[in-house]
Design a protein around this motif. Structure first.
Motif, short mmCIF file in Angstrom:
data_model
loop_
_atom_site.label_atom_id
_atom_site.label_comp_id
_atom_site.label_asym_id
_atom_site.label_seq_id
_atom_site.Cartn_x
_atom_site.Cartn_y
_atom_site.Cartn_z
N PRO A 108 42.89 37.52 35.46
CA PRO A 108 42.45 38.04 36.34
C PRO A 108 42.04 39.95 35.69
O PRO A 108 41.38 40.31 37.02
CB PRO A 108 44.04 39.03 37.38
CG PRO A 108 44.75 38.21 36.40
CD PRO A 108 44.83 37.23 35.46
N SER A 109 41.94 39.83 34.30
CA SER A 109 41.76 40.76 33.99
C SER A 109 40.58 40.97 33.56
O SER A 109 39.71 41.70 32.72
CB SER A 109 42.33 42.07 33.29
OG SER A 109 43.21 40.69 32.11
N GLU A 112 35.38 43.15 35.57
CA GLU A 112 35.56 43.69 35.98
C GLU A 112 36.58 44.40 36.26
O GLU A 112 37.67 45.59 36.45
CB GLU A 112 34.99 44.38 37.10
CG GLU A 112 33.22 44.30 36.74
CD GLU A 112 32.97 45.60 35.91
OE1 GLU A 112 33.29 46.54 35.99
OE2 GLU A 112 32.57 45.86 34.89
N GLY A 113 37.74 42.65 36.50
CA GLY A 113 39.07 43.03 36.90
C GLY A 113 39.15 42.98 38.46
O GLY A 113 38.22 43.32 38.57
N GLU A 114 39.99 42.01 39.29
CA GLU A 114 39.94 41.80 40.24
C GLU A 114 41.37 42.71 40.66
O GLU A 114 42.10 43.45 39.80
CB GLU A 114 40.82 40.12 40.71
CG GLU A 114 40.10 39.44 39.78
CD GLU A 114 40.87 38.22 40.15
OE1 GLU A 114 41.42 38.12 40.30
OE2 GLU A 114 40.47 36.56 39.25
N MET A 115 41.09 43.31 42.40
CA MET A 115 42.41 43.48 42.66
C MET A 115 43.53 42.71 42.63
O MET A 115 43.59 41.06 43.01
CB MET A 115 41.21 43.55 44.60
CG MET A 115 40.35 44.89 44.73
SD MET A 115 40.37 46.72 43.94
CE MET A 115 41.63 47.27 44.97
N ASN A 117 46.34 40.83 44.38
CA ASN A 117 46.45 39.44 45.18
C ASN A 117 47.75 39.49 44.99
O ASN A 117 47.78 38.79 44.14
CB ASN A 117 45.54 39.23 45.15
CG ASN A 117 46.41 38.25 46.05
OD1 ASN A 117 46.59 37.78 46.91
ND2 ASN A 117 45.05 36.83 45.95
N HIS A 121 48.98 37.17 41.62
CA HIS A 121 49.11 38.43 40.87
C HIS A 121 51.28 38.19 40.47
O HIS A 121 51.20 39.00 41.77
CB HIS A 121 48.39 39.20 40.46
CG HIS A 121 46.87 38.64 40.84
ND1 HIS A 121 46.24 39.47 41.38
CD2 HIS A 121 46.60 38.00 39.96
CE1 HIS A 121 45.11 39.13 40.94
NE2 HIS A 121 44.92 38.35 40.06
N LYS A 136 43.49 48.07 41.16
CA LYS A 136 42.87 46.76 40.55
C LYS A 136 44.09 46.75 39.04
O LYS A 136 44.23 46.86 38.56
CB LYS A 136 41.16 47.63 39.64
CG LYS A 136 40.24 47.53 40.68
CD LYS A 136 39.56 46.90 40.06
CE LYS A 136 38.10 46.89 40.51
NZ LYS A 136 37.08 46.07 40.34
#
Length: 163
Positions: A108-109, A112-115, A117, A121, A136
């Motif tokens: 996930p990083s 730009e990286g994910e929010m 969740n 995560h 983020k």
């Protein structure tokens, strides 16, 4: 007579529902039959990933020969590069095989990286990071895995908390 026809139609509908439910159950069993095997393999994939990440890229590139250095000094880097290439090929083949059977790794990083969740995560820590949006994912401690869209292991991540 209408009562018998009503019972007949209900019986047919029940039978069709049973057929549909059985098809779904069989498909689900096929899709997730390797779930335990996949979960057991994750640790090996992690170890392979850790082994690859421990080798500095500077050690993989051919270095300028030092005329005073013994010939073995240059051979060591060549051997290390060959070992690294072999491990990388093994990882590529293993991940391709897992993907063919519906198992995928996610980080996930990346980019730009994910929010964050909570379904994908597991937040192991939160910290202030200048220039990053609140919530983020900015760091991945352990990559996550999915099997046919279902989370097999949540990614362990660090999350931005600027407030």
């Amino acid at each position: 007579m209408p009562n018998q026809q009503d019972r007949y139609l209900r019986s047919v509908a029940d039978f069709r529902n049973l057929q549909d439910r059985t098809k779904r159950d069989i498909q689900s069993a096929r899709d997730f039959a390797i779930q335990k095997f996949g979960a057991d393999l994750i640790e090996s994939v992690d170890n392979l990933d850790r082994a690859l990440s421990t080798v500095p890229t500077s050690k993989l590139a051919p270095q300028k020969s030092d005329p005073d250095a013994p010939p073995e000094a240059n051979e060591y880097n060549k051997d290390l590069a060959n070992l690294y290439d072999g491990l990388k090929m093994t990882e590529t083949i293993l991940m391709g095989t897992l993907k063919k059977h519906g198992m995928e790794r996610f980080d996930p990083s990346e980019g730009e990286g994910e929010m964050f969740n909570p379904n994908l995560h597991e937040a192991t820590f939160q910290t202030k990071v200048e220039g990053k949006e609140e919530g983020k994912v900015f760091m991945t401690q352990q990559k996550g895995f999915t099997l046919n869209g279902r989370v097999l292991r949540a990614a362990k991540v660090g999350v931005v908390k600027n407030s």
